[in-house]
Structures are given as structure tokens and as C-alpha cells.
Write an enzyme that holds these catalytic residues in place. Structure first.
Site, PDB file in Angstrom:
ATOM      1  CB  ALA A  65       1.784  -2.769  -7.917  1.00 41.96           C
ATOM      2  CD  GLU A 111      -5.724  -2.674  -5.160  1.00 42.78           C
ATOM      3  OE1 GLU A 111      -6.260  -1.567  -4.992  1.00 42.78           O
ATOM      4  OE2 GLU A 111      -4.604  -2.810  -5.718  1.00 42.78           O
TER       5      GLU A 111
END
Length: 257
Positions: A65, A111
Site C-alpha cells: 500500500a 493481498e
């Protein structure tokens, strides 16, 4: 689109999405994820597309992220941003989704790869959930999907240490489908996509839905869901064509109807 590239006709019935923040190793910021969500929805609605490949570049699928967007946020800030609603929409993609991974697939990148239905990895791929190293934990499915994919003991180890694993190790755990040389990973992902694209798109979507449901239900409930989807395929023209082609010993021509 600023942070992704889209080719809706990458190959027959196959679309390609490329994450495109190379300087940031494809770090997943809010804008990129929003663009990805909207693109996947549009491809789901495109009858010409039967399979979607998601990739980054040779150096990084996505290195995590965008920490700069989160570093100074409070819990209430994060709640208001509601970034995970975007992930929920991506998870609901109906068409088969293949991740073609080379280089780093870490944190949110790992993810995102696990949100896909299958993963083809290059020999250089590195997977991991290193959030623990910056004082947080996975929040976009890392503790859940990783555990379902590789089991409690290994998932606990990776989540609590933040250790990276190689593509070969990831395959030995059942996290990826295949590992190939770097120069071959897109070719291999495309070959897999072409094989799936030759099947009935209706049957493929119903089968994907049924496999995913197995993670959310007990066996009896899952079997009931599977049977309903099986019966539903018999309302399609593709079922008639597929069985007739089998009887006539010819290749079926599926139309997605």
C-alpha cells in the site's frame, strides 16, 4: 486512467490490466484502487471479455500500500476513508481473474494477488505480509486469504515475522499455480487465460462462484449451492452446444448465452 493501463482486446476474449506506478513499485494508493475497481466492473459488463489478467511489471506486481497516504491518519480517518469497500467490490468480480506476478507482491500487493482466482509467478517473485514491521497488520484480507491458502502455521509465521517468501516457496505452500522464468510469466498467464476463455463463460462464472462459496459455507450448504449452479447451466445455450459437440466429436463454439 492515470495509474493503470487497460487492453480490453489483449487476446481473443482476454483483457489485460497493468498497474502503472513504476517509480513507486506500483504501490496501491486510493486512486489506483479506484481505477482498478471501475475497470474490473466495466470488464465484467463487457460480453467480449471472458478472462482478465492483472499484472504489474517485471520488478514489482505491487510492493504494498502507499504508506505515505496512511502514515498520519487516525483510526477515525481510516474509517471515513473506507478504503476496503473498494477491495470488497474487486473481490466481487465475476469473471476469472489471473494475477501474473513478477518481483515484489508485498502487503497490499500480496493481498491483491490473493484476491485473484489464480496466480502465475515468475522466478523473481517475492510474496509477503510485512505490515508487522511498521507497527500494523494486514487489513485487506492478508490474515484471512493467506491462512485459507497455506494453513494456519505458515500464515501465522509470515504475518507475525513479515518474512518474504520466494515464488518456489509460495508454490510449495499452494499459494501460486505455477512458477516460470521471468521472460515467460506473461506468456504462461496468457496461455492459462486462453485455455479458460475457450470454455463456456457462463459455466466458468458459475464454477468460480461455487469454488469461492466453499470457503464461506459448511459442506452441506456448499453442495446445495453447487447443485443449484449446476442445474442453472442447463438453461444456457452453451450447455446444449457443449454436449452436442461432445456427441458429434467436434470442438464446441460457445457464445456465452
Amino acid at each position: 486512467m492515470e495509474f493503470i493501463k487497460v487492453n480490453e482486446a489483449y487476446a481473443k476474449h482476454i483483457a489485460l490490466i497493468e498497474l502503472n506506478r513504476p517509480k513507486e513499485l506500483n504501490a496501491l494508493n486510493l486512486q489506483l484502487m479506484g481505477e482498478l475497481r471501475d475497470t474490473l466492473k466495466a470488464l465484467d459488463d463487457n460480453d467480449e471479455v471472458r478472462v482478465i489478467i492483472l499484472t504489474g511489471n517485471k520488478k514489482a506486481f505491487a510492493a504494498g500500500a502507499d504508506i505515505k497516504q496512511m502514515a498520519n491518519k487516525t483510526a477515525i480517518d481510516m474509517l471515513k476513508i473506507d478504503q476496503f469497500s473498494t477491495w470488497d467490490q474487486i473481490r466481487k468480480t465475476k469473471k476469472p481473474l489471473i494475477a501474473a506476478v513478477s518481483g515484489f507482491a508485498l502487503g497490499g500487493g500480496c493481498e491483491l494477488a490473493m484476491t485473484c482466482d489464480m496466480i502465475i509467478a515468475s522466478e523473481s517473485a517475492k510474496f509477503g505480509q510485512p505490515e508487522i514491521k511498521i507497527g500494523v497488520m494486514p487489513g485487506a484480507g492478508g490474515t484471512q486469504r493467506l491462512t485459507k491458502a497455506i494453513g494456519k502455521a505458515k500464515a501465522m509465521e509470515l504475518v507475525l515475522t513479515g518474512r518474504f517468501i520466494s515464488s518456489e516457496e509460495a508454490m510449495s505452500y499452494g499459494l501460486v499455480n505455477k512458477v516460470v522464468p521471468v521472460e515467460m510469466y506473461m506468456h504462461e498467464a496468457t496461455s492459462l487465460a486462453k485455455e479458460i476463455a475457450n470454455m463456456s463463460p457462463i459455466a466458468a462464472q458459475l464454477a468460480k462462484e461455487s469454488v469461492n462459496r466453499s470457503f464461506e459455507t459448511h459442506l452441506d450448504e456448499g453442495l446445495t449451492f453447487e447443485r443449484k449452479n449446476f442445474y442453472l447451466t442447463f438453461s444456457s445455450e452453451d450447455q446444449t452446444e457443449g454436449m452436442q459437440a461432445f456427441v458429434e466429436k467436434r470442438k464446441p463454439e460457445y457464445k456465452g448465452k
